[in-house]
Design a protein around this motif. Structure first.
Motif, PDB file in Angstrom:
ATOM      1  N   GLY A  35       6.693  12.568  -0.829  1.00  0.00           N
ATOM      2  CA  GLY A  35       5.805  12.365   0.381  1.00  0.00           C
ATOM      3  C   GLY A  35       5.137  11.197   0.385  1.00  0.00           C
ATOM      4  O   GLY A  35       3.979  10.987   1.052  1.00  0.00           O
ATOM      5  N   GLU A  36       5.578  10.174  -0.256  1.00  0.00           N
ATOM      6  CA  GLU A  36       4.855   8.823  -0.355  1.00  0.00           C
ATOM      7  C   GLU A  36       5.794   7.842   0.413  1.00  0.00           C
ATOM      8  O   GLU A  36       6.938   7.863   0.395  1.00  0.00           O
ATOM      9  N   VAL A  37       5.218   6.915   0.990  1.00  0.00           N
ATOM     10  CA  VAL A  37       5.558   5.807   1.537  1.00  0.00           C
ATOM     11  C   VAL A  37       5.066   4.491   1.333  1.00  0.00           C
ATOM     12  O   VAL A  37       3.791   4.483   1.386  1.00  0.00           O
ATOM     13  N   THR A  38       5.680   3.463   1.010  1.00  0.00           N
ATOM     14  CA  THR A  38       5.366   2.220   0.474  1.00  0.00           C
ATOM     15  C   THR A  38       5.404   1.237   1.594  1.00  0.00           C
ATOM     16  O   THR A  38       6.694   1.303   1.942  1.00  0.00           O
ATOM     17  N   VAL A  39       4.475   0.623   1.826  1.00  0.00           N
ATOM     18  CA  VAL A  39       4.259  -0.243   3.177  1.00  0.00           C
ATOM     19  C   VAL A  39       4.079  -1.535   2.580  1.00  0.00           C
ATOM     20  O   VAL A  39       3.060  -1.807   1.898  1.00  0.00           O
TER      21      VAL A  39
ATOM     22  N   THR B  40       0.789  -1.213   0.055  1.00  0.00           N
ATOM     23  CA  THR B  40       0.051  -0.006  -0.068  1.00  0.00           C
ATOM     24  C   THR B  40       0.781   1.174  -0.176  1.00  0.00           C
ATOM     25  O   THR B  40       1.762   1.202   0.720  1.00  0.00           O
ATOM     26  N   VAL B  41       0.560   2.126  -0.901  1.00  0.00           N
ATOM     27  CA  VAL B  41       1.550   3.531  -0.823  1.00  0.00           C
ATOM     28  C   VAL B  41       0.529   4.453   0.001  1.00  0.00           C
ATOM     29  O   VAL B  41      -0.820   4.694  -0.414  1.00  0.00           O
ATOM     30  N   TYR B  42       1.355   5.162   0.817  1.00  0.00           N
ATOM     31  CA  TYR B  42       0.391   6.299   1.457  1.00  0.00           C
ATOM     32  C   TYR B  42       1.054   7.542   1.284  1.00  0.00           C
ATOM     33  O   TYR B  42       2.240   7.831   1.015  1.00  0.00           O
TER      34      TYR B  42
ATOM     35  N   VAL C 249       9.673   7.886   9.946  1.00  0.00           N
ATOM     36  CA  VAL C 249       8.613   7.264   9.404  1.00  0.00           C
ATOM     37  C   VAL C 249       8.675   5.725   9.335  1.00  0.00           C
ATOM     38  O   VAL C 249       7.740   5.091   9.609  1.00  0.00           O
ATOM     39  N   SER C 250       9.797   5.486   8.674  1.00  0.00           N
ATOM     40  CA  SER C 250      10.086   4.015   8.334  1.00  0.00           C
ATOM     41  C   SER C 250      10.227   3.238   9.715  1.00  0.00           C
ATOM     42  O   SER C 250       9.527   1.994   9.804  1.00  0.00           O
ATOM     43  N   GLU C 251      10.800   3.853  10.571  1.00  0.00           N
ATOM     44  CA  GLU C 251      10.834   3.214  11.732  1.00  0.00           C
ATOM     45  C   GLU C 251       9.720   2.849  12.539  1.00  0.00           C
ATOM     46  O   GLU C 251       9.412   1.931  13.103  1.00  0.00           O
ATOM     47  N   GLU C 252       8.904   3.976  12.704  1.00  0.00           N
ATOM     48  CA  GLU C 252       7.424   3.876  13.549  1.00  0.00           C
ATOM     49  C   GLU C 252       6.527   2.635  12.499  1.00  0.00           C
ATOM     50  O   GLU C 252       5.898   1.898  13.332  1.00  0.00           O
TER      51      GLU C 252
END
Length: 74
Positions: free
Chosen positions: A44-48, A8-10, A24-27
């Motif tokens: 500004g995107e975070v892929t999880v 999922t990309v946020y 952000v990655s750590e949390e």
């Protein structure tokens, strides 16, 4: 039942540098089931990647804990 991961990309606001990406990655990495996180401050995107779809409130809480704001899914 398959054991495929969910990606999922946020969109996260407030990230401006490598330190922001790390925070952000750590949390997010601490959430149950998360197997990979890639934060990119420039977009500004975070892929999880996780074992199952994450609860958005859990993601929001983790991003808040890191000091940033979850805008939503991309």
């Amino acid at each position: 039942m398959t054991s495929e991961n969910v990606t999922t990309v946020y969109k996260v606001s407030g990230m401006t540098c490598g330190h922001c990406e790390s925070a952000v990655s750590e949390e997010l990495s601490a959430l149950d089931g998360v197997t990979a996180v890639k934060a990119v401050a420039a977009s500004g995107e975070v892929t999880v990647t996780s074992a199952a779809l994450l609860e958005e409130e859990a993601v929001r809480a983790a991003v808040d804990e890191a000091g940033y704001e979850l805008v939503g899914r991309v």
